[in-house]
Write a protein that holds these residues in place. Structure first.
Motif, PDB file in Angstrom:
ATOM      1  N   ILE A  98      33.267   9.387 -22.324  1.00  0.00           N
ATOM      2  CA  ILE A  98      31.927   9.579 -21.772  1.00  0.00           C
ATOM      3  C   ILE A  98      31.622   8.413 -20.849  1.00  0.00           C
ATOM      4  O   ILE A  98      31.864   7.253 -21.199  1.00  0.00           O
ATOM      5  CB  ILE A  98      30.881   9.683 -22.895  1.00  0.00           C
ATOM      6  CG1 ILE A  98      31.032  11.029 -23.618  1.00  0.00           C
ATOM      7  CG2 ILE A  98      29.469   9.525 -22.352  1.00  0.00           C
ATOM      8  CD1 ILE A  98      30.109  11.188 -24.793  1.00  0.00           C
ATOM      9  N   SER A  99      31.069   8.719 -19.669  1.00  0.00           N
ATOM     10  CA  SER A  99      30.765   7.690 -18.676  1.00  0.00           C
ATOM     11  C   SER A  99      29.269   7.378 -18.675  1.00  0.00           C
ATOM     12  O   SER A  99      28.480   8.033 -19.357  1.00  0.00           O
ATOM     13  CB  SER A  99      31.238   8.137 -17.292  1.00  0.00           C
ATOM     14  OG  SER A  99      30.804   9.457 -17.009  1.00  0.00           O
ATOM     15  N   VAL A 100      28.879   6.375 -17.888  1.00  0.00           N
ATOM     16  CA  VAL A 100      27.510   5.871 -17.904  1.00  0.00           C
ATOM     17  C   VAL A 100      26.493   6.952 -17.555  1.00  0.00           C
ATOM     18  O   VAL A 100      25.391   6.990 -18.116  1.00  0.00           O
ATOM     19  CB  VAL A 100      27.370   4.677 -16.930  1.00  0.00           C
ATOM     20  CG1 VAL A 100      25.914   4.280 -16.755  1.00  0.00           C
ATOM     21  CG2 VAL A 100      28.175   3.496 -17.450  1.00  0.00           C
ATOM     22  N   ASP A 101      26.856   7.863 -16.634  1.00  0.00           N
ATOM     23  CA  ASP A 101      25.911   8.896 -16.231  1.00  0.00           C
ATOM     24  C   ASP A 101      25.708   9.963 -17.296  1.00  0.00           C
ATOM     25  O   ASP A 101      24.846  10.836 -17.146  1.00  0.00           O
ATOM     26  CB  ASP A 101      26.351   9.546 -14.913  1.00  0.00           C
ATOM     27  CG  ASP A 101      27.834   9.827 -14.855  1.00  0.00           C
ATOM     28  OD1 ASP A 101      28.597   9.148 -15.560  1.00  0.00           O
ATOM     29  OD2 ASP A 101      28.238  10.722 -14.105  1.00  0.00           O
ATOM     30  N   GLU A 102      26.476   9.898 -18.381  1.00  0.00           N
ATOM     31  CA  GLU A 102      26.296  10.826 -19.501  1.00  0.00           C
ATOM     32  C   GLU A 102      26.037  10.059 -20.798  1.00  0.00           C
ATOM     33  O   GLU A 102      26.372  10.510 -21.889  1.00  0.00           O
ATOM     34  CB  GLU A 102      27.532  11.716 -19.660  1.00  0.00           C
ATOM     35  CG  GLU A 102      27.789  12.626 -18.470  1.00  0.00           C
ATOM     36  CD  GLU A 102      29.002  13.517 -18.661  1.00  0.00           C
ATOM     37  OE1 GLU A 102      29.062  14.588 -18.029  1.00  0.00           O
ATOM     38  OE2 GLU A 102      29.902  13.160 -19.455  1.00  0.00           O
ATOM     39  N   ILE A 103      25.429   8.911 -20.653  1.00  0.00           N
ATOM     40  CA  ILE A 103      25.264   8.007 -21.786  1.00  0.00           C
ATOM     41  C   ILE A 103      24.454   8.638 -22.915  1.00  0.00           C
ATOM     42  O   ILE A 103      24.586   8.258 -24.091  1.00  0.00           O
ATOM     43  CB  ILE A 103      24.618   6.680 -21.320  1.00  0.00           C
ATOM     44  CG1 ILE A 103      24.875   5.571 -22.344  1.00  0.00           C
ATOM     45  CG2 ILE A 103      23.145   6.867 -21.026  1.00  0.00           C
ATOM     46  CD1 ILE A 103      24.509   4.186 -21.821  1.00  0.00           C
ATOM     47  N   GLN A 104      23.632   9.631 -22.584  1.00  0.00           N
ATOM     48  CA  GLN A 104      22.833  10.302 -23.614  1.00  0.00           C
ATOM     49  C   GLN A 104      23.701  11.080 -24.590  1.00  0.00           C
ATOM     50  O   GLN A 104      23.231  11.487 -25.665  1.00  0.00           O
ATOM     51  CB  GLN A 104      21.799  11.238 -22.976  1.00  0.00           C
ATOM     52  CG  GLN A 104      22.358  12.483 -22.309  1.00  0.00           C
ATOM     53  CD  GLN A 104      22.801  12.243 -20.873  1.00  0.00           C
ATOM     54  OE1 GLN A 104      22.939  11.094 -20.453  1.00  0.00           O
ATOM     55  NE2 GLN A 104      23.006  13.314 -20.129  1.00  0.00           N
TER      56      GLN A 104
END
Length: 284
Positions: free
Chosen positions: A153-159
């Motif tokens: 998982i990358s920062v833009d999908e941190i949720q």
């Protein structure tokens, strides 16, 4: 602490694997110098053709680097390995319990709503855990964190980040630790002359119109597989004597058959992407 990676076969997973294979200093700094000794790909028998091609290529590279690669399934029997069979077979036999439902859309009082899904947990999470416990010989009833699982998982999908439900396993998000977004992953992969696609079952409802239209135009075999699954699902549902769902389930939010939807009209980017997949096992 021993390390393994849940390899989804998509963009983020491929980027992490390439970083590890190349012993990239940016990754090593984020991981404390550690690398996965095992990569595990959970196969639902429903991934896009391009994902399977990428998995085969990455397996060769991963094994060439000295790490181990395993493709795992939730069930040993060939017939039960397919998620499509697990969903449709019970319905075709007038059985409606224990189905690992995909988040297909049914009617509700306001707008179409997705069914509470079990597909990811049953066919990916449980499959990976079973294999990993056996590989690392995790003692039954172990309550000590002895293994670290890498998740793409990358920062833009941190949720989508979560804590582990298993006491023997911790979860680690190397891309988040590095501050990388999906775009950073794509650019890094392009440097290696590769172009992986998002990993998700071809009939996964967590797609917006743009993604469906791209599949229809550029990956017609994947789209055909999705259409055929939906037709089978509908035939099985229509044959039920007493359906338990609120209505017939559809893959698209419009509750029209996939082969009847105009994906180019209306909103192309409805918020139905992988941010709704909170287990961190799909779309990576």
């Amino acid at each position: 602490m021993r390390e393994y990676m849940s390899f989804g076969g998509g963009v983020q997973s491929t980027a992490i694997a390439l970083l590890a294979i190349n012993k990239d200093e940016r990754l090593l700094k984020a991981t404390g110098g550690k690398l996965p000794e095992l990569y595990v790909f959970a196969d639902t028998a429903a991934e896009p053709d391009a994902v399977y091609e990428n998995v085969a290529s990455m397996q060769e590279m991963i094994e060439g680097s000295g790490a181990e690669f395993k493709t795992v399934y939730r069930y040993d029997e060939e017939e039960r390995r397919k998620l499509s069979n697990a969903v449709c077979n019970p319905l075709e036999k007038q059985k409606q319990g224990g189905i690992p439902w995909i988040p297909a859309f049914v009617e509700s009082d306001t707008s179409p709503m997705p069914i509470m899904r079990r597909c990811t947990y049953t066919y990916k999470v449980e499959a990976v855990h079973r294999s990993v416990r056996a590989h690392f010989k995790v003692p039954r009833g172990c309550k000590e964190e002895i293994i670290r699982a890498w998740i793409g998982i990358s920062v833009d999908e941190i949720q989508r980040m979560r804590d582990s439900r298993e006491k023997w396993q911790g979860l680690f998000y190397p891309l988040v630790k590095m501050g990388w977004r999906r775009g950073d992953c794509s650019r890094y992969i392009e440097q290696h002359k590769m172009d992986p696609t998002r990993s998700a079952c071809v009939y996964c409802p967590f797609r917006n119109n743009r993604e469906w239209e791209e599949m229809r135009q550029h990956n017609p075999n994947d789209f055909k597989r999705a259409v055929e699954f939906e037709k089978r699902l509908h035939a099985a549902y229509d044959g039920l004597d007493e359906p338990l769902l609120k209505s017939k389930p559809f893959i698209h939010r419009s509750r029209k058959r996939l082969d009847e939807v105009d994906f180019t009209g209306g909103q192309l980017d409805l918020p139905l992407g992988m941010q709704n997949e909170c287990l961190g096992m799909c779309g990576v």
